[in-house]
Design a protein around this motif. Structure first.
Motif, PDB file in Angstrom:
ATOM      1  N   LEU A  64       0.867  -1.177   0.000  1.00  0.00           N
ATOM      2  CA  LEU A  64       0.000   0.000   0.000  1.00  0.00           C
ATOM      3  C   LEU A  64       0.902   1.225   0.000  1.00  0.00           C
ATOM      4  CD1 LEU A  64      -2.859   1.270   0.348  1.00  0.00           C
ATOM      5  CD2 LEU A  64      -2.453   1.174   2.816  1.00  0.00           C
ATOM      6  N   THR A  65       0.756   2.098  -0.989  1.00  0.00           N
ATOM      7  CA  THR A  65       1.647   3.246  -1.134  1.00  0.00           C
ATOM      8  C   THR A  65       0.911   4.563  -0.878  1.00  0.00           C
ATOM      9  OG1 THR A  65       1.196   3.616  -3.489  1.00  0.00           O
ATOM     10  CG2 THR A  65       2.873   1.959  -2.919  1.00  0.00           C
ATOM     11  N   MET A  66       1.687   5.635  -0.759  1.00  0.00           N
ATOM     12  CA  MET A  66       1.083   6.955  -0.596  1.00  0.00           C
ATOM     13  C   MET A  66       0.246   7.326  -1.819  1.00  0.00           C
ATOM     14  SD  MET A  66       0.480   9.546   1.263  1.00  0.00           S
ATOM     15  CE  MET A  66       1.635   9.422   2.645  1.00  0.00           C
ATOM     16  N   GLU A  67       0.654   6.875  -2.984  1.00  0.00           N
ATOM     17  CA  GLU A  67      -0.132   7.125  -4.192  1.00  0.00           C
ATOM     18  C   GLU A  67      -1.533   6.545  -4.046  1.00  0.00           C
ATOM     19  OE1 GLU A  67       0.899   7.144  -8.834  1.00  0.00           O
ATOM     20  OE2 GLU A  67       1.144   5.175  -7.879  1.00  0.00           O
ATOM     21  N   HIS A  68      -1.624   5.353  -3.470  1.00  0.00           N
ATOM     22  CA  HIS A  68      -2.933   4.733  -3.254  1.00  0.00           C
ATOM     23  C   HIS A  68      -3.751   5.523  -2.238  1.00  0.00           C
ATOM     24  CE1 HIS A  68      -0.572   0.904  -4.419  1.00  0.00           C
ATOM     25  NE2 HIS A  68      -1.162   1.404  -5.483  1.00  0.00           N
ATOM     26  N   LEU A  69      -3.106   6.032  -1.191  1.00  0.00           N
ATOM     27  CA  LEU A  69      -3.822   6.829  -0.198  1.00  0.00           C
ATOM     28  C   LEU A  69      -4.367   8.105  -0.827  1.00  0.00           C
ATOM     29  CD1 LEU A  69      -1.518   6.623   2.977  1.00  0.00           C
ATOM     30  CD2 LEU A  69      -3.467   5.183   2.396  1.00  0.00           C
ATOM     31  N   GLY A  87      -7.970  -0.166  -1.260  1.00  0.00           N
ATOM     32  CA  GLY A  87      -8.469  -1.538  -1.123  1.00  0.00           C
ATOM     33  C   GLY A  87      -8.883  -1.869   0.289  1.00  0.00           C
ATOM     34  N   PHE A  88      -9.004  -0.859   1.179  1.00  0.00           N
ATOM     35  CA  PHE A  88      -9.445  -1.114   2.548  1.00  0.00           C
ATOM     36  C   PHE A  88     -10.865  -1.661   2.565  1.00  0.00           C
ATOM     37  CE2 PHE A  88      -6.432   2.351   4.213  1.00  0.00           C
ATOM     38  CZ  PHE A  88      -5.546   1.435   4.746  1.00  0.00           C
ATOM     39  N   ASP A  89     -11.133  -2.569   3.503  1.00  0.00           N
ATOM     40  CA  ASP A  89     -12.495  -3.094   3.648  1.00  0.00           C
ATOM     41  C   ASP A  89     -13.419  -2.056   4.275  1.00  0.00           C
ATOM     42  OD1 ASP A  89     -11.188  -3.215   6.101  1.00  0.00           O
ATOM     43  OD2 ASP A  89     -12.017  -5.162   6.683  1.00  0.00           O
ATOM     44  N   PRO A 103      -8.404  -0.524   9.442  1.00  0.00           N
ATOM     45  CA  PRO A 103      -9.073  -1.476   8.546  1.00  0.00           C
ATOM     46  C   PRO A 103      -8.065  -2.460   7.958  1.00  0.00           C
ATOM     47  CG  PRO A 103      -8.706   0.566   7.392  1.00  0.00           C
ATOM     48  CD  PRO A 103      -8.168   0.778   8.778  1.00  0.00           C
ATOM     49  N   THR A 104      -8.557  -3.333   7.105  1.00  0.00           N
ATOM     50  CA  THR A 104      -7.708  -4.325   6.452  1.00  0.00           C
ATOM     51  C   THR A 104      -7.751  -4.127   4.945  1.00  0.00           C
ATOM     52  OG1 THR A 104      -8.162  -5.930   8.214  1.00  0.00           O
ATOM     53  CG2 THR A 104      -7.318  -6.805   6.125  1.00  0.00           C
ATOM     54  N   VAL A 105      -6.595  -4.211   4.300  1.00  0.00           N
ATOM     55  CA  VAL A 105      -6.533  -4.121   2.842  1.00  0.00           C
ATOM     56  C   VAL A 105      -6.975  -5.468   2.280  1.00  0.00           C
ATOM     57  CG1 VAL A 105      -5.089  -3.662   0.825  1.00  0.00           C
ATOM     58  CG2 VAL A 105      -4.611  -2.492   2.982  1.00  0.00           C
ATOM     59  N   ASP A 121     -12.416   7.401   0.559  1.00  0.00           N
ATOM     60  CA  ASP A 121     -11.771   6.737   1.673  1.00  0.00           C
ATOM     61  C   ASP A 121     -11.356   7.729   2.749  1.00  0.00           C
ATOM     62  OD1 ASP A 121     -10.176   5.149   3.321  1.00  0.00           O
ATOM     63  OD2 ASP A 121      -9.404   3.975   1.631  1.00  0.00           O
ATOM     64  N   ASN A 122     -12.198   7.864   3.779  1.00  0.00           N
ATOM     65  CA  ASN A 122     -11.866   8.742   4.891  1.00  0.00           C
ATOM     66  C   ASN A 122     -10.634   8.258   5.648  1.00  0.00           C
ATOM     67  OD1 ASN A 122     -13.772  11.067   5.385  1.00  0.00           O
ATOM     68  ND2 ASN A 122     -15.258   9.425   5.057  1.00  0.00           N
ATOM     69  N   PHE A 123     -10.495   6.943   5.779  1.00  0.00           N
ATOM     70  CA  PHE A 123      -9.343   6.421   6.503  1.00  0.00           C
ATOM     71  C   PHE A 123      -8.047   6.721   5.744  1.00  0.00           C
ATOM     72  CE2 PHE A 123      -6.363   3.541   8.444  1.00  0.00           C
ATOM     73  CZ  PHE A 123      -6.750   3.524   9.776  1.00  0.00           C
ATOM     74  N   ALA A 124      -8.088   6.671   4.407  1.00  0.00           N
ATOM     75  CA  ALA A 124      -6.889   6.964   3.616  1.00  0.00           C
ATOM     76  C   ALA A 124      -6.386   8.373   3.893  1.00  0.00           C
ATOM     77  CB  ALA A 124      -7.181   6.791   2.123  1.00  0.00           C
TER      78      ALA A 124
END
Length: 679
Positions: free
Chosen positions: A153-158, A164-166, A195-197, A208-211
């Motif tokens: 999981l990278t910063m780009e994904h965040l 991909g978080f559940d 959460p879990t990826v 994605d608030n968690f991201a």
């Protein structure tokens, strides 16, 4: 029984409004709007100080806008390095008759905060302290990620909300607190709610608030400063944003606008959870937001101050994720919403909703234009303003060209698609005579193909698909929820005791495909068996896709059950109540009126207007309104019949069977919600 303080009940009610506001629905035009828009399409108005103020004054005086009963609003427009307009309308506090002041009135801007957080991240990327392609675990100290995919999981994904978080949102009711002295540290909250990826990072988009919260935590870890302090030192102070902050501090209440619910009742002042919330706790003024927009539109500079390099700004304003080349989804921090009103312009933006407040910032980088609206209720004012703004200053005559694909090409789109963020939002696609029919909670639409994998509905809104390598369809995007893609669901193996000709087959099969109900070990559904109170409550939570609560069980007699968290979630959301003395009686078969009461609360929470029906037979007084609502909405299967005079005996005191419960929940979940302004 666990109790909910009165302030929290008020906030949960407001949060329900916010949940509904997240789903952008078509705006119902004001009378005469079509003629006005057609005339504007012939000639764009000149965007200057005089015209934009006249436009804004006229807009806020429109009868349909007045009908929204927005207490107060703040509207800011910038262009070519200048502030064209920063003006308040109405009141920051209705009771005190305190006007909105663009220089002094602080508003909660909710998720617009995320762009400021992304800006902080990109500053650290420039400094070489964060690598966009690096596994973010490197930057998280002793906080450990849960990743089941084997892909980093990278910063780009965040930044692109493709983690991909559940779980991407806080648990119900776990976003705000009325205790202004309570402090919830960012790190502690992240550990508590981690959460879990479950999807490979980079593949799936869902808001994605968690991201964004994790972005802020990483800024904190890398910089060695609390998140709010880093932003203050590196964004707010350099830009002169002297009235902006991520943490509500003593003394701020006097300048903070009051938030209001849908009945224009003031909401008590609250704090966010966590207290320093990167994804949504920013408080600011109109003049401060003008400075932020000007810096982003001027290649990272405001006067002599630079907060980002030119190349970084370009990266933040470029498409980084798209379901289709013509339907972009995310940049690094900005999003694309209401594509159908872009009018052939390149528009990036960010919207936000939090109890009592809504906001929307949009930028047209190629035009050096930016606008920002914030107001103190949760109506759809922002959508209407954006539409009116674009039609006045950037009108476009659309002349789409459609194709007629072969039948077999269209049929591959057939199926049920489930929203990846809001599980109860489902879309049904059916091929029919060279077109697609789309049906969801917002109604039924006809889709015509523009090009492979891209369609348009009657209003010109795009509906885009993404396919697997083998050519089968995997994802869908539509305006019914622009905050996530929807995934096409496989058709499960049939229950052994529910044939295709079973009178309840469509309801049971529908819930089965949505993973709301499952077969027993023998592969059967047992349609005629009674359903217990616990199982019905769990079905409701499964259908919502809500997160099992981690709080202590709401009822003493559910504490030892595996599904105790789901029952507590249903209680926290106000869907279920106990039977007295802290008990739920989970194993007792549920009566039809009890099921109606639970379902009616859920229907109202989702936005279905309460309806009345003429009832016969016996119904306890406490359940009459709920049963009447369920009957009035026709949320029942073939077991309920109307008499010649229209009256209905719901058999309220009888035990509900599993097939009847399936019909009730399926119909509740597939009946169209009313559009704004309709009955």
């Amino acid at each position: 029984m666990a109790t909910i303080p009165m302030w929290k009940k008020t906030m949960l009610s407001a949060l329900a409004v916010v949940t509904a506001a997240c789903i952008i629905v078509p705006v119902v035009p004001a009378a005469g709007a079509h003629q006005e828009n057609s005339a504007q399409a012939q000639r764009a108005a000149k965007l200057n100080e005089r015209d934009i103020e006249g436009f804004a004054d006229a807009f806020f005086n429109r009868p349909d806008i007045q009908a929204l009963e927005v207490p107060g609003a703040l509207f800011v427009v910038v262009k070519d390095g200048e502030v064209l307009l920063q003006k308040g309308y109405g009141y920051a506090d209705l009771e005190a008759r305190k006007p909105v002041d663009p220089e002094q009135s602080r508003f909660r801007i909710a998720s617009v905060s995320k762009v400021i957080t992304a800006t902080a991240v990109m500053q650290l990327v420039e400094q070489g302290k964060i690598d966009l392609k690096q596994d973010v675990q490197k930057y998280m100290g002793d906080v450990k990620l849960k990743n089941n995919t084997g892909s980093p999981l990278t910063m780009e994904h965040l930044l692109t909300h493709t983690t991909g978080f559940d779980i991407v949102d806080p648990p119900p009711g776990d976003m705000i607190t009325g205790d202004l002295s309570a402090i919830t540290p960012l790190k502690d909250y992240i550990i508590k709610t981690m959460p879990t990826v479950i999807h490979k990072p980079g593949e799936v988009y869902k808001y994605d608030n968690f991201a964004s919260m994790l972005q802020g935590y990483i800024v904190e870890q890398v910089s060695g400063k609390p998140f709010h302090q880093y932003v203050d030192d590196n964004i707010f102070k350099p830009l002169g944003m002297k009235n902006s902050q991520f943490v509500l501090t003593p003394g701020m209440e006097s300048s903070l606008a009051t938030g209001y619910n849908e009945r224009q009742e003031p909401l008590p002042t609250y704090n966010t959870i966590p207290t320093d919330m990167p994804q949504g706790s920013m408080l600011t003024t109109g003049s401060d937001m003008a400075k932020f927009m000007l810096a982003h539109l001027n290649e990272g500079t405001l006067g002599e101050t630079r907060i980002l390099r030119k190349e970084t700004v370009k990266e933040m304003q470029s498409v980084q994720k798209a379901i289709h080349p013509k339907v972009p989804t995310m940049t690094y921090g900005f999003e694309f919403a209401m594509h159908h009103k872009f009018n052939d312009q390149y528009v990036i933006g960010k919207g936000g909703s939090i109890p009592g407040f809504a906001s929307w910032m949009w930028l047209l980088p190629e035009q050096k234009v930016g606008a920002f609206i914030v107001y103190n209720n949760n109506s759809d004012l922002r959508d209407r303003l954006f539409e009116a703004f674009m039609d006045r200053y950037y009108p476009a005559e659309r002349k789409p060209t459609y194709t007629t694909p072969a039948k077999d090409q269209l049929e591959r789109f057939d199926g049920i698609y489930r929203d990846l963020r809001v599980a109860y939002l489902t879309t049904r696609i059916k091929a029919q005579d060279g077109i697609l029919i789309l049906e969801d909670l917002m109604g039924k639409h006809t889709l015509q193909q523009v090009e492979p994998l891209l369609f348009e509905d009657e209003q010109g809104s795009p509906v885009a698909f993404q396919e697997n390598e083998d050519g089968t369809i995997r994802f869908l995007f539509s305006k019914s929820n622009p905050t996530a893609w929807s995934e096409k669901l496989p058709v499960p193996e049939r229950f052994k005791d529910v044939g295709e000709d079973h009178p309840y087959a469509s309801y049971i099969d529908g819930l089965h495909q949505l993973h709301v109900v499952q077969a027993g070990l023998d592969g059967r559904f047992s349609p005629d068996a009674p359903i217990s109170r616990a199982e019905f409550a769990i079905w409701l939570v499964n259908w919502l896709g809500a997160v099992p609560s981690k709080s202590p069980p709401a009822f003493r007699d559910t504490a030892s059950r595996i599904e105790a968290g789901k029952i507590t979630t249903a209680f926290d959301m106000g869907i279920v109540t106990g039977t007295g003395e802290g008990l739920f009686n989970p194993d007792r078969p549920i009566t039809r009126q009890e099921a109606a009461a639970m379902a009616s609360r859920l229907a109202i929470l989702l936005g279905h207007p309460p309806k009345q029906a003429k009832l016969t037979g016996e119904t306890d007084s406490w359940a009459v309104d709920a049963v009447s609502n369920i009957v009035g909405n026709k949320f029942y299967g073939p077991d309920v019949l109307s008499s010649s005079d229209g009256s209905v005996d719901y058999r309220s005191k009888q035990v509900m069977t599993r097939k009847e419960a399936a019909a009730l929940l399926y119909l509740l979940g597939t009946t169209s919600l009313p559009l704004p302004g309709s009955a």
